[in-house]
Structure formats: C-alpha cells, structure tokens
Scaffold this active site. Structure first.
Site, short mmCIF file in Angstrom:
data_model
loop_
_atom_site.label_atom_id
_atom_site.label_comp_id
_atom_site.label_asym_id
_atom_site.label_seq_id
_atom_site.Cartn_x
_atom_site.Cartn_y
_atom_site.Cartn_z
N HIS A 112 0.81 -1.22 0.00
CA HIS A 112 0.00 0.00 0.00
C HIS A 112 0.85 1.28 0.00
O HIS A 112 0.32 2.38 -0.01
CB HIS A 112 -0.95 0.03 1.20
N ASP A 151 -2.82 -10.48 -2.76
CA ASP A 151 -3.34 -10.03 -1.48
C ASP A 151 -4.83 -9.68 -1.67
O ASP A 151 -5.24 -9.30 -2.77
CB ASP A 151 -2.56 -8.80 -1.02
N HIS A 153 -6.39 -7.19 -0.52
CA HIS A 153 -6.57 -5.75 -0.71
C HIS A 153 -5.91 -5.32 -2.01
O HIS A 153 -4.86 -5.86 -2.38
CB HIS A 153 -5.95 -4.98 0.45
N ASP A 240 -4.55 -12.77 2.90
CA ASP A 240 -5.80 -12.40 3.56
C ASP A 240 -7.03 -12.71 2.73
O ASP A 240 -8.14 -12.33 3.10
CB ASP A 240 -5.76 -10.93 4.01
ZN LIG Z 1 -4.08 -7.21 2.51
#
Ligand SMILES: [Zn+2]
Ligand SMILES: [Zn+2]
Lengths: 436, 558
Positions: A112, A151, A153, A240
């Site tokens: 991120h 991931d 996200h 995740d």
């Molecule tokens: Zn994540």
C-alpha cells in the site's frame, strides 16, 4: 503438482520484536504460528530448501523508488529496512542462480506504500517489492517484470509506483473495492497513458473461493503473462483472501493458495498481508513453500477446512466469468485505447486525495506525466499533506529518453524551494536522488 | 580420584585423575567386535593398585551406539506417527514398519482430532506378528501436547520390549527429526542396554561403588542408569570427548577454534566465550537429521595420513587414507611425510618420507622440499578455509528479531587449540594462516578420556506457557500442567529453572557446578477478535551449559 523439484530460497523474518502497536494486526505474534508450523514440518531441512538471513536495505534503495517526506529516515524503522532487505536478498539469490526461486516471508508488508510517502498506509511505509524490483534493475540490468498481487486488498501502492512504467506489468486480484479497503482497484484503472494495459485490476466479489481464483488465473492472468513475456514473475503473496481472515470476506484456502502458486510459478514471492495468524497463515505458508519447491502439497489443509462450506455460489462464478471476459477485452484493445487517450496531448494530469489510514494523514497530490512514445515519460508531482509538508518532485523514469531527462533537469533547475519545503529529483538510470 | 575412559574408533584410552592431576594413563587398540573387552583392559590398568573406595566417579565415552547405527546393526523398529496435515507421509516414513494414523494436535498443542484405539491396536498386532520388539510413537507438535503419544502408548503398554516417545527426545520443533530421533532411540535401545549391563557388572566386580557417567553428544554427561531411557543421547560422544578434552586442558574463556587433526580427518569445533557451540537443532548421524543435542563439529577429509597425489598439474590431499605415512611404511606420501621432510618432526624414517615425496616432485618438476612445503601449505589452507566457512555459517545464522539482526554477537576466535598427531608440527603454519595464536595442549594423546572424566552433567528443558489455553508444557519431563490466566513471565522462568535443576540433579549433576542459563526467552501477547488481548504465549528454554566440573591442573602445553 505440475512441476518437478526446484531449489527454493526462503528468507524468513518474522520481526518478533516489532509491532505497529500492541494489539494491531501487524504485531509481534503475526508469524509466530507460521514459524512453529514451518519449523515443525522440518521444511528447512529439506535438501532443496535453503534459508537465508535477510540483508539490510539502504536509504539509497528506498530513494530509488520513493520520495519520502521529509526524508526516508523519518518515515521508516529498522524493521522496514530488514523486510525490504529480505525481499532484496530473495531476489539476489534468484538472480545469482543460487536458487531457482525464492520466498521472502517477511514483515512488515509494503504494497500500500505509494511513490510519495508521507507516512504509513494500510500497515505499509515503504513498498518492499518495488524497492526490490528497482534494486534488481540497478544491479543486474533492465528486466521486464510482472507482479501478480494476490493479497485480498488492492495493491494500490504498487499500482501507483508502476502506473507509468510500460516494462512493469502489475496485475492485482483482490476483493472488490466497493466492499473493502482501500476502495480502489477497479478494472478501469488500467495504467497511465504511456503504459496503458501494464496495470490490470481484477476485483472479485466477496466469498470468491478456490474455484474463482483459479479460474481468473487460468483464463486471464496466465494468458496475459504469456503475451507480456516478463523476464521475472513476482508474486505479492498476501494471504488475507483466506476464508478465516478476520479483516476480509473471501473464501480462499491453503490448497487454493498452493495451487495458485504452483501454476503461476513465480521467480520470487513476497509476503504481504494475511491476519488469520493461527488458522490460515501456518498452513498457507507451508503450502506456498512446498509448491515453490515442487514438493507434493496435497496433504496441506487447515484443520477446519470444508470445501463445501466455503464454495462460491453459481452467481459468483457467473459474475467472475463476465469480469474475466471484460478485462480480456480491455487488454486486447489496449493499443487503440491508448491512441485515443493521448491523441493531441503533450501532458496528462491527475489530481488525487490520498489517505494514510495507519498514520491518519491526508495528502493532496497532482501528478503530471509527459506523453512519450520513447519511454515511461517524465513525471512531476506536487504534493501537500495534512502534516503541513508541501513538496515538488521530478521523476525521470528508468530507460528514460533524452527529451524527458532534459526537460526533467530543466524543471528541477528552475523550481525553487519557494513555496515548497523540499524539491526532489529522482533519476533511475543515473541512480540520482537530489533534494533542495 | 576420577576415571575417564574413551572407547574410540581406533584406540581405547583410560586416564586416572587424582586432585585434577593426571596420575596414570593407559591405551589399547579397540576391539571392534567386543568393545567392553577393550574398556575393561584399559580400566584395569589404570586402577591397578588403587583403592577402589577412593574412586569418586567413572565417566566414559563410547562408540557403541554410533557403531551400531553406522554399521546398520540395529533392531527393527515399528513407528506409529500421528502427523495430521503437512508433508506427504512417504517423506516421513523410516522403513516399511512406519504407520501413519489418524489424530493430531496443532501448533498450539490443541487436539484437533483424537486417535482411534482400534486402529492403534490393529497396528500393534501387526508389529507383534512381525516380532517387532521396539516401537517409536511420534506425534506432530507432541512437544506442545504429548497426550496423543501417551494414549497410543497406553494401548501398546506391556506388549513390547520398549516404547520410545517422541516428546521425550527434545523440546525442539521438527517432526521429521523427532521421528528420526525416536526411531534411532528405539533401534539402539537393546544394544545400548546390554552394553550398560556389562559395564555395570564389571564395575561391581571391581568393587567400585562410585557413580558411573556416560558422555553424551553435547559434551555433557548423564548418569548411566538415567541414560537408559534416552540411549540415543550417547551417540557421537567421540567428537564430544575430543572437544571436552581440549577444554579441560586449556580452560579458555574466549572465542576459540579447536582442531583435532587425526589420521584421516580433521574435526573442527568452535567455542564462544569458552563454551563449545551446540548444533542448533541436533546432530546428523547415518544420514538421519536428529534432535539429539550435540556439539557443533565439522569433519573434513584432511589428516596426517591422507594420501597425497599429483593430478592434472595439481597436488591433492585426501580425502582417503591408503595406510600410514610413507615414513612408517605406508604406500603413498602424506602430510606427515612432508612435515618430516621439512624437519618439523623427527618421527619415522626420513629416507622413506623423502622417497615418497620425491615421486611427486619428479612429476611436478620441483624439488622435494618445495613439494613438501606445498603439501603442508595445502593441508593447512584446506583446514583454515573449512574453519572460515564454518564461522561464516555460524555468524550468518538467520535470526528473527530486529535486535538480533542489528546487534547479534559475531564469533571471532582469539586462539586456536590444536590436538592430534600432527598438531605440534602443523601449529606454526596454522597460526600464521589464521593470524591468531595456536596452542597445543599437553596430554593431548589422552585428551578424550580426560574430557569424559571432567565433563559436567548437561541437559535442557523447553517450556511453553499458553495462558489463553491455561496450560504449560515441558515435554522433556513429560510435564503438562494447568496454569492460571495470570501466570507471569517470572513464574514461567521459575518453573523452567526449577525443572531444569531437578532434572540435572537426577541425571547426576553436582549442585556446585550447575551452570544454568536461559537460552531462549520470548513472550507474545495473544490478540484475538477486535484487538482483545486474550493471553500470553511464553517460550523459554534453559540449559546446563556444556562445561567442566574442573579443569586439569597440569602445565604441559607449548
Ligand atoms: Zn491485505
Ligand atoms: Zn520520454
């Protein structure tokens, strides 16, 4: 199992003495049970699995990819240098052919973290894969690289950093941004004007299970990789998407992760998120390590795994099929789309608000890229954050053309600090980082 | 008086120590077919004329278990594994008598699935039918919760000569190594027990009432009766005796490298602040990676009797030995011959040494002296580069905290201790190459026996306290006990240390030389759900350091 035995490097760094805060998901305990499982399985004793101690990344490694405000030392801890260093070590072992592939099982994560860094977002301060990639190019020469971010996200930081780079294909498969942080990663985010199609976003609906992920892999990701022909494939191996993850809503399993890794066959995998520290990570990581090493992973399952209970609905399957068809179409028409986008333009500008949830900072950013057929294009960025910091940055891309470089140098020369706290100049080819 | 005995591969030595002075030594060629005979011969020789009542302790190191394993003269073992998910079963099996059964515990020691007693009973019948007398029972994560292994044992109890339990072998995690260790323990149990029985008969017969100790791979001793449940601990005590011998003759307290230069090989060990380093997980023997606590040693194929050849324009040394040095009638030139020619030692027949070296000199078109020097340099260079490699490996061992990465201790030897036949003549060369002083201790020829005599009793225990689960386990002692939610870090340390003390004393340690230390100490907050701290997960490992009850009081070194 698709392949034969491979020599796999493992850089394991659980940072048992580092946390964002005592009860934060990114805390000391995160890889504890993973360590237990990896040790108990005896994976490090296998002839074709070698463990390496992570090296330390340097401030120069960070400055090659990020503009840290006010400077790199102010936004990182030693732990970040080790996790980025761990990714670099993994890459070195692969590039030096000491191993066939490598897995950096390190924390803290990085996907991120965007190009400009005012603080931490989504538990990330610096982007460890991006730092690793530019290190590879600096040390071993230019490479065409594909990153497949699995991931849950959206890998918005990695996307931002390589948005204008036609030689870095960034594919992110993640839970639909309408239902999860950071709220981005829609399929129309498709790359900057000089690199249209080099960013591919594949948002998936909540409760997508193994079937859906593997469908996307086989019918979209692998065909695109075949066409792009990267020199290296990197997997941002966030974990995740697991059905037991406490902060997401997907239904992926350890078997699914191992199978995906097996079919994708990345040269380097780097851990990202994954916060089901007891029920998922120990099994997912063992599965990934075995898959990378070409060892039978079919016996790796979570104690509570029940494929029937987590299977995605028929509706979800249909939706995913439609998504895949639409994104394939985007990919196939990228050249004509680019022509339409840049026609008659010399510069393109985008303005964005960026929120640093971990550090509660907001940033206003205006990014301008020079339309260029020769290189990724000169970039200038104006950024102001709620910390009060206001900066200007000039970025000459890797393999930058003489025109972009010359213009960049001129702009940096002409821009006084005046209303800015700092003015930065980053030139990847010359490994130059100047601040005034 | 203390008697130390080392039953080595070639020689068996005994030494009698009085007030930490060497009073007598004895040496015999080891009878490989009957080790006990060699042991008796040397022991009788050193205690002849002494009052058996004055002997305080007898300690011995023996190759009995090592030989049995290396020569494959072990008993058939039935293995029952409760592994759950992970590696495919075929990667875990040792031999055809391995059975993987249902039931397993997870990484926190939580029972995920129980065993099926009928399944276990069927396997027991199968073993009985095959006349298997020794059974190993191993569960994944059984160190975290030994209950499944115990349950399996209950079904098997009384039906076999001996049962070996995985959780008793070590507190370290590593299922394949736990399987191998348990397997070896079961495989040598009978041979070892018979050996111990004959030693005890002999000692009784001689009227010696002193405690009898056996040297283990970690350079410490255990009372011989206590060693019967864990015979596999006594394997590889040969290299351990050598390292402890060097320690007893030097008593250093700094970082050091120890070299035992033998006929065929050179064994390397490393000391950190005077304490010999241990293998991180356990020793490797007969191709099996194990959890047997053992000293970290490396063996390279260069020794005084290694064959020297001239091949493709290069001089090579070893790794094989064709016989003794040419100076002693051997068939080919050796480093020993080179040292004789260089005048570093005056053993053997110099004429024969010269003749052998001259053959190589002719092929190499150089003078015999030049060639002798080259052989000597090459032998030393090979040893030194192996030492450097080993140090690099130790100093680059992965660590898992930011603190250790940034501040971790690096081992930098300040001295080299050298024993073995060519130690004296080679020391000056090695000293120069390593750029640290070399020390050649006296009594080196019986160093192993002295090492066994003076080694202290060592052991370790591993505690896991999980306050969320409300349970603490110390697998080595079979302890699994309820703890309160408020169980503190200090209480965990206290429990660990008191268990270690009791265990060490039971194994024969002396109260005044118990050098206990904590080697691992980690405390993790367990956070679940929306950021609630639900407990603490504490991992503590404590050991009695390898060391001596006392060092020898002799000045004999150079
Ligand atoms: Zn994540
Ligand atoms: Zn350009």
């Amino acid at each position: 199992m698709t392949g034969s035995r491979k020599k796999t490097g493992l850089v394991f760094f659980p940072a048992f003495d580092w946390a964002i805060s005592a009860t934060h998901p990114e805390r000391e305990e995160r890889l504890l049970y993973t360590q237990d499982q990896v040790f108990e399985e005896g994976l490090l004793d296998l002839d074709n699995i070698v463990e390496f101690k992570p090296g330390l990344a340097t401030i120069e490694d960070i400055n090659r990819i990020h503009i840290c405000v006010p400077d790199a030392n102010r936004v990182i801890t030693q732990s970040h240098l080790i996790s980025a260093g761990g990714a670099i070590t993994a890459a070195e072992k692969v590039m030096e052919k000491e191993v066939d592939n490598a897995f950096a099982l390190v924390r803290p994560p990085g996907h991120h973290a965007m190009r400009i860094v005012h603080g931490a977002r989504g538990f990330c301060n610096i982007n460890i894969e991006a730092i690793m990639i530019e290190y590879i190019r600096r040390r071993y020469g230019h490479r065409k690289i594909a990153i497949v971010d699995t991931d849950c996200h959206h890998g918005d930081g990695t996307q931002d950093i390589f948005w204008h780079d036609p030689d870095t294909l960034f594919i992110s498969v993640h839970q639909d941004g309408r239902t999860l942080y950071p709220g981005s990663g829609f399929s129309d985010e498709f790359g900057g004007p000089n690199a249209l199609g080099a960013t591919i976003n594949i948002p998936l609906p909540p409760h997508t299970s193994d079937e859906g992920f593997l469908f996307v892999l086989d019918n979209l990701i692998l065909p695109i990789l075949d066409e792009f022909k990267p020199d290296l494939v990197i997997n941002s191996a966030g974990q995740d998407n697991h059905y037991s993850d406490p902060i997401t809503n997907m239904s992926f399993s350890a078997q699914g992760y191992a199978t995906l890794n097996d079919r994708l066959s990345p040269d380097i995998a780097v851990l990202e998120g994954g916060y089901s520290i007891e029920s998922a990570l120990p099994y997912v990581n063992v599965g990934i390590i075995l898959a990378m090493a070409g060892i039978d992973y079919s016996h790796v399952t979570e104690p509570d795994y029940n494929p029937e209970a987590t299977r995605q609905t028929a509706q979800t399957s249909r939706y995913i099929e439609q998504q895949v068809a639409a994104i394939s179409d985007l990919w196939k028409t990228r050249a004509t789309r680019r022509d339409a986008l840049v026609k008659g333009k010399e510069y393109l500008r985008r303005s964005r608000s960026i929120f640093y949830d971990t550090d509660m900072i907001s940033e206003q950013q205006e990014e301008t890229v020079r339309i260029c057929n020769e290189c990724g294009g000169l970039i200038t960025i104006r950024s102001e954050a709620s910390t009060g910091n206001r900066i200007f940055a000039v970025i000459v891309p890797g393999r930058g053309c003489p025109v972009c470089r010359h213009k960049g140098e001129e702009i940096f020369e002409e821009t006084g600090t005046g209303s800015y706290h700092h003015v930065y100049f980053q030139d990847r080819d010359r490994d130059l980082f100047l601040v005034k | 008086m203390i008697v130390g005995i080392d039953v080595g591969g070639t020689h068996t030595d005994a030494v009698l120590l009085e007030s930490l002075h060497v009073k007598k030594t004895a040496k015999a060629v080891t009878n490989q077919e009957n080790l006990i005979e060699s042991l008796i011969a040397v022991t009788e020789e050193v205690i002849r004329g002494e009052n058996p009542g004055e002997i305080e302790r007898i300690a011995l190191s023996t190759t009995i278990s090592t030989n049995a394993i290396v020569q494959g003269k072990t008993d058939r073992v039935g293995l029952i594994l409760a592994g759950g998910p992970g590696l495919p079963p075929e990667m875990l099996a040792i031999g055809e008598d391995t059975h993987c059964i249902s039931g397993y515990v997870n990484h926190r020691g939580i029972r995920v699935a129980g065993t099926d007693p009928r399944e276990v009973a069927r396997i027991a019948e199968l073993f009985e039918g095959k006349k298997i007398g020794h059974v190993g029972i191993v569960g994944k994560f059984s160190t975290r919760n030994p209950a499944l292994e115990t349950e399996i044992g209950d079904v098997l109890d009384g039906r076999f000569r001996h049962l070996s339990f995985g959780h008793r072998m070590s507190g370290n995690l590593n299922f394949p190594r736990r399987i191998a260790t348990t397997y070896l323990n079961a495989a040598i149990w009978k041979t070892y027990k018979a050996f111990v029985a004959s030693v005890m008969d002999f000692v009784d017969h001689m009227g010696i009432g002193a405690p009898l100790h056996i040297l283990k791979a970690d350079g410490g001793t255990s009372s011989i009766s206590q060693s019967l449940e864990y015979p596999v601990g006594s394997i590889l005590s040969g290299p351990a005796a050598s390292v402890m011998g060097i320690l007893s003759l030097t008593d250093g307290t700094e970082d050091a490298v120890a070299l035992d230069i033998g006929g065929t090989t050179t064994d390397i060990a490393i000391f950190a602040d005077g304490v010999p380093l241990l293998e991180p997980l356990g020793v490797t023997i007969g191709g099996h990676k194990t959890l047997i606590r053992g000293l970290l040693t490396r063996s390279i194929g260069v020794g005084g009797d290694s064959s020297v050849r001239y091949k493709e324009g290069r001089i090579t040394i070893g790794p094989e030995r064709a016989g003794p040095a040419a100076a002693f009638g051997g068939p080919s030139p050796t480093p020993t011959d080179a040292l004789i020619l260089l005048g570093r030692t005056d053993i053997g027949d110099k004429g024969k040494a010269l003749k052998a070296i001259r053959e190589i000199a002719a092929q190499a078109h150089r003078s015999p002296e030049q060639v002798a020097q080259e052989i000597c340099d090459l032998a030393c260079r090979t040893i030194v580069s192996a030492v450097r490699e080993m140090l690099q490996e130790i100093n680059n061992k992965p660590v898992y905290t930011v603190h250790e990465i940034l501040e971790g201790k690096k081992i930098v030897p300040a001295v080299a201790y050298i024993v073995g036949g060519p130690a004296g003549p080679m020391a000056p060369y090695l000293e120069k190459m390593m750029n640290i002083p070399a020390s050649v201790p006296g009594y080196a020829e019986v160093a192993n026996a002295i090492g066994a005599a003076l080694a202290r009793t060592t052991t370790e225990v591993t505690l896991l306290a999980d306050t969320e689960k409300g349970e603490a386990t110390i697998p080595e002692e079979g302890i699994q006990t309820a703890i309160s939610r408020n169980f503190t870090h200090q209480e965990a340390i206290d429990l660990c240390m008191s268990t270690l003390r009791a265990r060490a004393l039971r194994m024969g340690a002396y109260e005044d030389t118990l050098d206990m230390e904590i080697v691992e100490d980690q405390v993790f907050n367990m956070v679940r759900g929306m950021g609630y701290t639900t407990g603490r997960n504490m991992r503590i490992k404590a050991q009695v350091k390898p060391g001596l009850v006392a060092a020898i009081k002799e000045e004999g070194g150079q």
